[in-house]
Design a protein around this motif. Sequence first.
Motif, PDB file in Angstrom:
ATOM      1  N   ILE A   1     -19.996 -26.183   6.700  1.00  0.00           N
ATOM      2  CA  ILE A   1     -18.670 -25.552   6.818  1.00  0.00           C
ATOM      3  C   ILE A   1     -17.598 -26.509   6.280  1.00  0.00           C
ATOM      4  CG2 ILE A   1     -16.969 -24.601   8.431  1.00  0.00           C
ATOM      5  CD1 ILE A   1     -19.435 -23.910  10.282  1.00  0.00           C
ATOM      6  N   GLU A   2     -17.707 -27.767   6.684  1.00  0.00           N
ATOM      7  CA  GLU A   2     -16.750 -28.782   6.233  1.00  0.00           C
ATOM      8  C   GLU A   2     -16.746 -28.888   4.698  1.00  0.00           C
ATOM      9  OE1 GLU A   2     -14.596 -30.384   7.968  1.00  0.00           O
ATOM     10  OE2 GLU A   2     -14.223 -32.360   7.110  1.00  0.00           O
ATOM     11  N   LEU A   3     -17.926 -28.840   4.120  1.00  0.00           N
ATOM     12  CA  LEU A   3     -18.052 -28.990   2.667  1.00  0.00           C
ATOM     13  C   LEU A   3     -17.425 -27.803   1.926  1.00  0.00           C
ATOM     14  CD1 LEU A   3     -19.495 -31.035   0.705  1.00  0.00           C
ATOM     15  CD2 LEU A   3     -21.281 -29.310   0.520  1.00  0.00           C
ATOM     16  N   VAL A   4     -17.681 -26.596   2.430  1.00  0.00           N
ATOM     17  CA  VAL A   4     -17.095 -25.412   1.778  1.00  0.00           C
ATOM     18  C   VAL A   4     -15.573 -25.453   1.944  1.00  0.00           C
ATOM     19  CG1 VAL A   4     -16.980 -22.880   1.754  1.00  0.00           C
ATOM     20  CG2 VAL A   4     -19.197 -24.011   2.063  1.00  0.00           C
ATOM     21  N   ALA A   5     -15.112 -25.878   3.146  1.00  0.00           N
ATOM     22  CA  ALA A   5     -13.664 -25.978   3.382  1.00  0.00           C
ATOM     23  C   ALA A   5     -13.040 -26.967   2.393  1.00  0.00           C
ATOM     24  CB  ALA A   5     -13.393 -26.423   4.817  1.00  0.00           C
TER      25      ALA A   5
END
Length: 420
Positions: free
Chosen positions: A137-141
């Motif tokens: 999730i952090e990476l896509v954000a």
Amino acid sequence: MFMQSLPGFRDFLPEDCAKRNYIFARWREVARRYGFVEWEGPVLEPTDLYKKKSGDEIVEQLFNFTDKGEREVAMRPELTPTLARVVGAHEREFKKPFKWFSIGQFFRYEKQQRGRLREHYQLNCDIIGEKDLAADIELVALCVDVLREFGFTEKDFVVRVSDRDFWTDFFRERNVSEDRWEELLQIIDRSGREPHEKTAEKLGKLAEPVFATRQSGGKSEKLDQLIGGLRVRGLADFVQIDVGIVRGLAYYTGIVFEVFDRAGKLRAIAGGGRYDNLIAQLSDGAVSLPALGFAMGDVVLGELINEIPSAHEAMQKAVASDRKIDIYVVIAKEERRADALTQIQILRDRGYRVDYPLTPTKVARQFQAAEDAGASLALLYGDEWPQVKAKNLPTREESLIDHGALLDSVTKFFIVPGSA
Ligand code: HAM
């Protein structure tokens, strides 16, 4: 006849360099905002590094040769295998998870076409040592926020997220033997880019269920959780589940994603995903760490900036302001050149961007050069000596300053514009 550059390789004239720096500055800024630290690897690697795990498509596109020491080497087509190699060798030095980013040039012998060249720059962002979905999730954000930094909105681009586990479950349910999975994933990956019949022929019996699943969009709890994690950050409108995304590179294991322009005119802007087995594979099992990352290319990104007027305007403004100098020193009397150069050195030491004519030049041409360079202040060395004439170029206001007090006046001018 001038020598031509090789097909797919770019010359970066000053304007192009300024645009490239604009892109790099935003890439670096947002990666730092997310706590990523910068690293870099070599541009030349042993060819085997890519043969081992990148997948056939990239191996076909290698710029490779035998070096003078009889080594088989390749210009890097991507960063991920290098990262896996480096992590395998140095992981003990870093607390897990760690977050690394890198900006560098990559080489692929592809057919030159819109959005595809034989060299390009990438921002790579990778998280090592975290298997929780929170990292995905952090990476896509981060990927979304990097693009938002260029002024793009959810109307301009979309992140299509998928999960390779979705397809491996699908194969397992249909008793497809595991050694065919990779080949089938590659066929699904290419299905959006080749005629329906060709894909159907390659998929055989699986064609119908694969097409039906793609059509319905597929369902996955993990992907719903991923979207949920982005929703709490207000970023859900930037993502869409699309199980048709599989990614061409062979090492991906779980969540994968690709970023496209909403208008659907361009190639992928960025792509990435999980590769939980690559580090173990490249270290022959010595180090095993889950990992995930993405890369964004400068070529398609540059095209999207040109397509979206607000993003283009923001870039032009930043580029114009970055190329400006602060002060142009006009040498109206050659006898004053030495005095002028003494002052120029002092001003440059203070960090001001200062330019002047290298050889005797008509005063009018010097003022034109000052305008062209975007200077806000001109300092004229001429008959007024020991005073210097200061001209506020935007307002055309002039004043005389004793040369001993010049530095103070210039400092004031740049703190309170126009006060010299
Ligand atoms: P990739 O999808 O092969 O992923 O490349 C990432 C991006 O680089 C593409 O979306 C595209 O914008 C750009 N790109 C690739 N090839 C070219 C080309 N020939 N000309 C212009 N732009 C190009 C990877 O490279 C993975 N290693 C990303 C990754 C990092 N996965 C995990 N960590």
